[in-house]
Design a protein around this motif. Structure first.
Motif, mmCIF file in Angstrom:
data_model
loop_
_atom_site.group_PDB
_atom_site.id
_atom_site.type_symbol
_atom_site.label_atom_id
_atom_site.label_comp_id
_atom_site.label_asym_id
_atom_site.label_seq_id
_atom_site.Cartn_x
_atom_site.Cartn_y
_atom_site.Cartn_z
ATOM 1 N N ASP A 32 0.835 -1.195 0.000
ATOM 2 C CA ASP A 32 0.000 0.000 0.000
ATOM 3 C C ASP A 32 0.872 1.250 0.000
ATOM 4 N N SER A 33 0.411 2.285 -0.662
ATOM 5 C CA SER A 33 1.171 3.519 -0.751
ATOM 6 C C SER A 33 0.454 4.659 -0.050
ATOM 7 N N THR A 34 1.239 5.605 0.468
ATOM 8 C CA THR A 34 0.720 6.784 1.138
ATOM 9 C C THR A 34 1.464 8.000 0.628
ATOM 10 N N ASN A 35 0.726 9.039 0.284
ATOM 11 C CA ASN A 35 1.292 10.283 -0.220
ATOM 12 C C ASN A 35 1.370 11.294 0.910
ATOM 13 N N TYR A 36 2.555 11.867 1.143
ATOM 14 C CA TYR A 36 2.746 12.838 2.215
ATOM 15 C C TYR A 36 3.025 14.243 1.706
ATOM 16 N N ALA A 37 3.021 14.443 0.431
ATOM 17 C CA ALA A 37 3.290 15.752 -0.147
ATOM 18 C C ALA A 37 2.172 16.124 -1.110
ATOM 19 N N ASP A 38 1.350 17.080 -0.699
ATOM 20 C CA ASP A 38 0.228 17.489 -1.542
ATOM 21 C C ASP A 38 0.692 17.998 -2.901
ATOM 22 N N SER A 39 1.870 18.583 -2.941
ATOM 23 C CA SER A 39 2.358 19.182 -4.172
ATOM 24 C C SER A 39 2.644 18.162 -5.269
ATOM 25 N N VAL A 40 2.800 16.885 -4.918
ATOM 26 C CA VAL A 40 3.101 15.867 -5.923
ATOM 27 C C VAL A 40 1.907 14.978 -6.219
ATOM 28 N N LYS A 41 0.792 15.236 -5.589
ATOM 29 C CA LYS A 41 -0.399 14.417 -5.770
ATOM 30 C C LYS A 41 -0.807 14.389 -7.243
ATOM 31 N N GLY A 42 -1.028 13.191 -7.738
ATOM 32 C CA GLY A 42 -1.412 13.025 -9.126
ATOM 33 C C GLY A 42 -0.265 13.038 -10.104
ATOM 34 N N ARG A 43 0.951 13.334 -9.641
ATOM 35 C CA ARG A 43 2.109 13.400 -10.523
ATOM 36 C C ARG A 43 3.152 12.325 -10.216
ATOM 37 N N PHE A 44 3.286 11.954 -8.946
ATOM 38 C CA PHE A 44 4.296 10.976 -8.532
ATOM 39 C C PHE A 44 3.611 9.680 -8.120
ATOM 40 N N THR A 45 4.253 8.565 -8.431
ATOM 41 C CA THR A 45 3.737 7.253 -8.072
ATOM 42 C C THR A 45 4.874 6.385 -7.562
ATOM 43 N N ILE A 46 4.641 5.683 -6.466
ATOM 44 C CA ILE A 46 5.621 4.755 -5.925
ATOM 45 C C ILE A 46 5.191 3.334 -6.269
ATOM 46 N N SER A 47 6.165 2.479 -6.554
ATOM 47 C CA SER A 47 5.874 1.093 -6.876
ATOM 48 C C SER A 47 7.054 0.224 -6.469
ATOM 49 N N ARG A 48 6.849 -1.077 -6.516
ATOM 50 C CA ARG A 48 7.874 -2.015 -6.076
ATOM 51 C C ARG A 48 7.931 -3.201 -7.017
ATOM 52 N N ASN A 105 6.155 12.479 -12.961
ATOM 53 C CA ASN A 105 5.644 13.044 -14.204
ATOM 54 C C ASN A 105 5.309 14.518 -14.000
ATOM 55 N N SER A 106 5.183 15.222 -15.109
ATOM 56 C CA SER A 106 4.818 16.644 -15.084
ATOM 57 C C SER A 106 5.681 17.417 -14.101
ATOM 58 N N LEU A 107 6.973 17.237 -14.205
ATOM 59 C CA LEU A 107 7.892 17.825 -13.240
ATOM 60 C C LEU A 107 7.899 19.343 -13.316
ATOM 61 N N LYS A 108 8.052 19.952 -12.148
ATOM 62 C CA LYS A 108 8.083 21.392 -11.999
ATOM 63 C C LYS A 108 9.419 21.815 -11.399
#
Length: 126
Positions: free
Chosen positions: A56-72, A84-87
């Protein structure tokens, strides 16, 4: 010896993508939650995403929501961070870290993590 090694960083233009890798040796990723953190100059190290032992994954940074994905990838004993969609504000040193095996917080707090990689630089600039 227990080791985490990040790779995949580099220079990318705004809107581009990078995939970071965190290769583990000396232990199985199934025994520990793995977190991605980042630190920009003059700023605190920030939790980004964590993947638990159960996947299971958990996002701790609102600024990357929808752009970053963790996988194993269990076969490769490697955790990935797809960005993706890097700023420009994503520019930082990115670290992967293994949480203490006795804990299962999968937190965004550096204090729950025991082992750290050396970091890989991500620079987003035109």
């Amino acid at each position: 010896q227990l080791q985490l090694v990040e790779s995949g960083g580099g220079l990318v233009q705004p809107g581009g993508s990078l995939r970071l890798s965190c290769a583990a040796s000396g232990f199985s990723l199934l025994y520990s939650s793995i977190g991605w953190f980042r630190q920009a100059p003059g700023k605190e190290r920030e939790g980004v995403l964590c993947i638990s032992r159960s996947g299971d994954s958990t996002n701790y940074a609102d600024s990357v929501k929808g752009r970053f994905t963790i996988s194993r990838d269990d076969a490769k004993n490697t955790v990935f961070l797809q960005m993706n969609s890097l700023k420009a504000e994503d520019t930082a040193v990115y670290y992967c870290a293994a949480e203490r095996a006795a804990w299962n917080y999968c937190s965004g707090d550096t204090r729950t993590y025991e082992y750290w990689g050396q970091g890989t630089q991500v620079t987003v600039s035109s």
